[in-house]
Enzyme design. Structure first.
Site, PDB file in Angstrom:
ATOM      1  N   CYS A   1       0.706  -3.030  15.605  1.00 31.56           N
ATOM      2  CA  CYS A   1       0.790  -2.686  14.183  1.00 31.56           C
ATOM      3  C   CYS A   1       0.068  -3.715  13.309  1.00 31.56           C
ATOM      4  O   CYS A   1       0.355  -4.918  13.387  1.00 31.56           O
ATOM      5  CB  CYS A   1       2.258  -2.585  13.776  1.00 31.56           C
ATOM      6  SG  CYS A   1       2.467  -2.344  12.009  1.00 31.56           S
TER       7      CYS A   1
ATOM      8  N   CYS B   1       5.931  -7.244   7.179  1.00 34.70           N
ATOM      9  CA  CYS B   1       7.028  -6.872   8.073  1.00 34.70           C
ATOM     10  C   CYS B   1       7.263  -8.025   9.039  1.00 34.70           C
ATOM     11  O   CYS B   1       6.321  -8.639   9.529  1.00 34.70           O
ATOM     12  CB  CYS B   1       6.679  -5.601   8.838  1.00 34.70           C
ATOM     13  SG  CYS B   1       8.064  -5.013   9.845  1.00 34.70           S
TER      14      CYS B   1
ATOM     15  N   SER C   1      10.434   4.930  15.929  1.00 37.88           N
ATOM     16  CA  SER C   1       9.219   4.429  16.580  1.00 37.88           C
ATOM     17  C   SER C   1       9.579   3.996  17.997  1.00 37.88           C
ATOM     18  O   SER C   1      10.018   2.869  18.203  1.00 37.88           O
ATOM     19  CB  SER C   1       8.672   3.223  15.813  1.00 37.88           C
ATOM     20  OG  SER C   1       8.299   3.617  14.522  1.00 37.88           O
ATOM     21  N   LEU C   2       9.389   4.881  18.935  1.00 40.74           N
ATOM     22  CA  LEU C   2       9.825   4.597  20.311  1.00 40.74           C
ATOM     23  C   LEU C   2       8.705   3.899  21.096  1.00 40.74           C
ATOM     24  O   LEU C   2       8.877   2.788  21.573  1.00 40.74           O
ATOM     25  CB  LEU C   2      10.242   5.910  20.983  1.00 40.74           C
ATOM     26  CG  LEU C   2      10.957   5.757  22.315  1.00 40.74           C
ATOM     27  CD1 LEU C   2      12.222   4.936  22.185  1.00 40.74           C
ATOM     28  CD2 LEU C   2      11.260   7.127  22.916  1.00 40.74           C
ATOM     29  N   HIS C   3       7.611   4.565  21.295  1.00 37.94           N
ATOM     30  CA  HIS C   3       6.364   4.012  21.840  1.00 37.94           C
ATOM     31  C   HIS C   3       6.393   3.592  23.308  1.00 37.94           C
ATOM     32  O   HIS C   3       5.352   3.195  23.839  1.00 37.94           O
ATOM     33  CB  HIS C   3       5.855   2.841  20.992  1.00 37.94           C
ATOM     34  CG  HIS C   3       5.761   3.150  19.535  1.00 37.94           C
ATOM     35  ND1 HIS C   3       5.173   4.285  19.053  1.00 37.94           N
ATOM     36  CD2 HIS C   3       6.232   2.495  18.435  1.00 37.94           C
ATOM     37  CE1 HIS C   3       5.254   4.313  17.725  1.00 37.94           C
ATOM     38  NE2 HIS C   3       5.906   3.248  17.334  1.00 37.94           N
TER      39      HIS C   3
ATOM     40  N   CYS D   1       5.628  -5.615  15.740  1.00 40.63           N
ATOM     41  CA  CYS D   1       5.287  -4.654  16.793  1.00 40.63           C
ATOM     42  C   CYS D   1       3.832  -4.927  17.201  1.00 40.63           C
ATOM     43  O   CYS D   1       2.966  -5.140  16.349  1.00 40.63           O
ATOM     44  CB  CYS D   1       5.464  -3.224  16.307  1.00 40.63           C
ATOM     45  SG  CYS D   1       7.180  -2.874  15.880  1.00 40.63           S
TER      46      CYS D   1
ATOM     47  N   CYS E   1       3.368   8.371   1.552  1.00 41.60           N
ATOM     48  CA  CYS E   1       3.851   7.344   2.485  1.00 41.60           C
ATOM     49  C   CYS E   1       4.172   6.084   1.667  1.00 41.60           C
ATOM     50  O   CYS E   1       3.297   5.506   1.027  1.00 41.60           O
ATOM     51  CB  CYS E   1       2.762   7.083   3.521  1.00 41.60           C
ATOM     52  SG  CYS E   1       3.235   5.863   4.735  1.00 41.60           S
TER      53      CYS E   1
ATOM     54  N   GLU F   1       0.820  -1.199   0.000  1.00 42.30           N
ATOM     55  CA  GLU F   1       0.000   0.000   0.000  1.00 42.30           C
ATOM     56  C   GLU F   1       0.861   1.259   0.000  1.00 42.30           C
ATOM     57  O   GLU F   1       1.915   1.312   0.639  1.00 42.30           O
ATOM     58  CB  GLU F   1      -0.940  -0.022   1.209  1.00 42.30           C
ATOM     59  CG  GLU F   1      -1.944  -1.148   1.063  1.00 42.30           C
ATOM     60  CD  GLU F   1      -3.010  -1.178   2.130  1.00 42.30           C
ATOM     61  OE1 GLU F   1      -2.766  -0.691   3.236  1.00 42.30           O
ATOM     62  OE2 GLU F   1      -4.096  -1.693   1.826  1.00 42.30           O
TER      63      GLU F   1
ATOM     64  N   CYS G   1      -1.874   5.628  10.174  1.00 42.00           N
ATOM     65  CA  CYS G   1      -0.622   5.027  10.630  1.00 42.00           C
ATOM     66  C   CYS G   1      -0.860   3.692  11.341  1.00 42.00           C
ATOM     67  O   CYS G   1      -1.710   3.587  12.209  1.00 42.00           O
ATOM     68  CB  CYS G   1       0.047   6.007  11.587  1.00 42.00           C
ATOM     69  SG  CYS G   1       1.658   5.487  12.061  1.00 42.00           S
TER      70      CYS G   1
ATOM     71  N   ASN H   1      -4.679   3.906  15.993  1.00 35.82           N
ATOM     72  CA  ASN H   1      -5.772   3.627  15.066  1.00 35.82           C
ATOM     73  C   ASN H   1      -6.198   2.173  15.240  1.00 35.82           C
ATOM     74  O   ASN H   1      -5.468   1.274  14.823  1.00 35.82           O
ATOM     75  CB  ASN H   1      -5.310   3.842  13.618  1.00 35.82           C
ATOM     76  CG  ASN H   1      -5.088   5.303  13.339  1.00 35.82           C
ATOM     77  OD1 ASN H   1      -6.002   6.103  13.473  1.00 35.82           O
ATOM     78  ND2 ASN H   1      -3.864   5.648  12.987  1.00 35.82           N
TER      79      ASN H   1
ATOM     80  N   GLY I   1       6.444  -2.324   6.340  1.00 37.71           N
ATOM     81  CA  GLY I   1       7.806  -2.824   6.482  1.00 37.71           C
ATOM     82  C   GLY I   1       8.740  -1.926   7.268  1.00 37.71           C
ATOM     83  O   GLY I   1       8.441  -0.769   7.535  1.00 37.71           O
ATOM     84  N   GLU I   2       9.868  -2.516   7.649  1.00 39.68           N
ATOM     85  CA  GLU I   2      10.933  -1.783   8.343  1.00 39.68           C
ATOM     86  C   GLU I   2      11.980  -1.412   7.285  1.00 39.68           C
ATOM     87  O   GLU I   2      12.710  -2.282   6.782  1.00 39.68           O
ATOM     88  CB  GLU I   2      11.532  -2.683   9.440  1.00 39.68           C
ATOM     89  CG  GLU I   2      12.891  -2.283   9.955  1.00 39.68           C
ATOM     90  CD  GLU I   2      12.969  -0.847  10.493  1.00 39.68           C
ATOM     91  OE1 GLU I   2      12.269  -0.536  11.446  1.00 39.68           O
ATOM     92  OE2 GLU I   2      13.751  -0.048   9.917  1.00 39.68           O
TER      93      GLU I   2
END
Ligand code: SF4
Length: 383
Positions: A118, A111, A227-229, A115, A104, A91, A362, A319, A173-174
């Site tokens: 995700c 991936c 991406s800390l989170h 996570c 984006c 996408e 996201c 989301n 993906g990373e």
């Protein structure tokens, strides 16, 4: 088999033409035809000799991925499902705003990093995208959007469509797990003969593959979103499992090196680290998960954690997707979290959720692909 020239950056193309007995300047000509003019037919590349056109036709191609569906959200966000082979699609999302348009871009089919919050990670992993498939997303989107832009100008429509001003490698993906192809695709995006974006307008988002962050700093220091989170290792190990391999301390050290050196090598800067510019290069992304990482105490721990790194913080309302197991924090909680960070001197924004109606917000990108992992174990693809 024909060679897809969209996989080649300027250096590769110079070598390619030297091998054909041609001068290196042919690389510039071809890049302009492929990326600026969006020309795929060698016979219409009028400044190439007929002999060269025929040679290229016999051994090469300019092949782009194609969109198999397009969805437009009420806020103007567009999501394309891009077919990359007979079983896989990824996408690509365009987010128009008043003064900019952000594309984006995906880096992998799925991936492998899993996570916890995700949607892409839940789907598993199939393969890395090629350079042509990565830069092809920009090729395709800019072709569509430029023609819409011209149309809206000529028909005097009020709804002027934004061109693509910014690129974020934040799709599926990373990106740093597909290092070579992603960096080469970014080099093409930066190339003045192709798209000519500045380093600040391209942001690569990573979950924190520390050795590759250092490598990127040398090879192609674009803006970095991390991406800390979570503000501590215990929680981050659960939310972003790659943290077990590269814990927060090593990640922060890499970010500090990146911010300081990326700003020193900034074209507009003289010498010496400039903290105000260094801030432009690192954004910490923090998804707001109700009751998980959004307390006042966690905001204070986060503020202390980031104190050495010139950075911005972006809070992302989660989301929700089916069976995610998480809920988004309330707006009051998110604002409280932001205010604590601001009171400690951070630039902290709350991301506006865009394209939710078409699952393009996201963490919601899923594509359509054949999972090869079975999600059995943490499996970082070889770099
Ligand atoms: S957040 Fe990024 S790195 Fe983590 S699983 Fe999703 S796509 Fe992969």
């Amino acid at each position: 088999m024909l060679k897809n020239l969209l996989n080649l950056d300027s250096r590769d193309l110079e070598e390619f033409f030297l091998d054909l007995g041609e001068k290196p300047f042919r690389a510039r000509q071809l890049i302009r035809w492929m990326h600026k003019e969006k020309q795929q037919k060698f016979s219409l590349m009028t400044n190439l000799s007929q002999n060269l056109q025929k040679t290229l036709e016999s051994n090469s191609t300019v092949e782009t991925p194609r969109a198999i569906s397009e969805k437009v959200a009420p806020d103007g966000t567009i999501k394309w499902l891009i077919e990359v082979d007979s079983v896989n699609s990824v996408e690509t999302v365009f987010i128009p705003e008043k003064n900019r348009g952000t594309l984006c871009v995906s880096a992998q089919v799925g991936c492998a990093l899993e996570c916890a919050f995700c949607s892409t990670g839940r789907q598993g992993f199939n393969r890395n995208l090629t350079v042509a498939e990565i830069v092809g997303q920009l090729w395709f989107a800019s072709k569509i959007l430029d023609s819409n832009l011209n149309l809206s100008r000529t028909s005097m429509q009020e709804n002027i469509v934004q061109p693509i001003s910014n690129i974020v490698m934040m799709g599926m993906g990373e990106p740093l797990a597909n290092y070579r192809n992603v960096v080469k695709a970014i080099q093409i995006m930066l190339d003045d003969n192709a798209y000519g974006y500045s380093r600040r307008r391209i942001t690569l988002s990573t979950s924190g593959i520390v050795p590759s962050i250092d490598r990127l700093l040398t090879d192609c220091p674009v803006s970095l979103a991390v991406s800390l989170h979570a503000p501590d290792d215990d929680l981050r190990d659960q939310l972003v499992p790659i943290n077990k391999k590269y814990p927060i301390k090593s990640l922060m050290e890499a970010c500090l090196r990146y911010a300081n050196r990326a700003s020193v090598t900034d074209d507009c800067v003289g010498t010496g680290a400039d903290v105000s510019r260094a801030k432009d290069y690192i954004t910490f992304e923090y998804v707001m998960l109700a009751g998980v990482n959004d307390s006042t105490r966690q905001a204070k721990v986060l503020a202390a954690l980031l104190s050495d790194v010139p950075c911005k913080v972006n809070l992302i309302p989660f989301n929700p997707f089916k069976d995610s197991g998480f809920k988004t924090s309330s707006l009051d909680t998110i604002k409280n979290f932001r205010d604590i960070l601001k009171s400690k001197g951070y630039v902290c924004t709350i991301r506006k959720t865009r394209g939710q109606e078409i699952d393009s917000a996201c963490g919601q990108l899923a594509g359509s692909f054949k999972d090869k992992t079975g999600r059995q174990s943490l499996n970082v693809p070889a770099l």
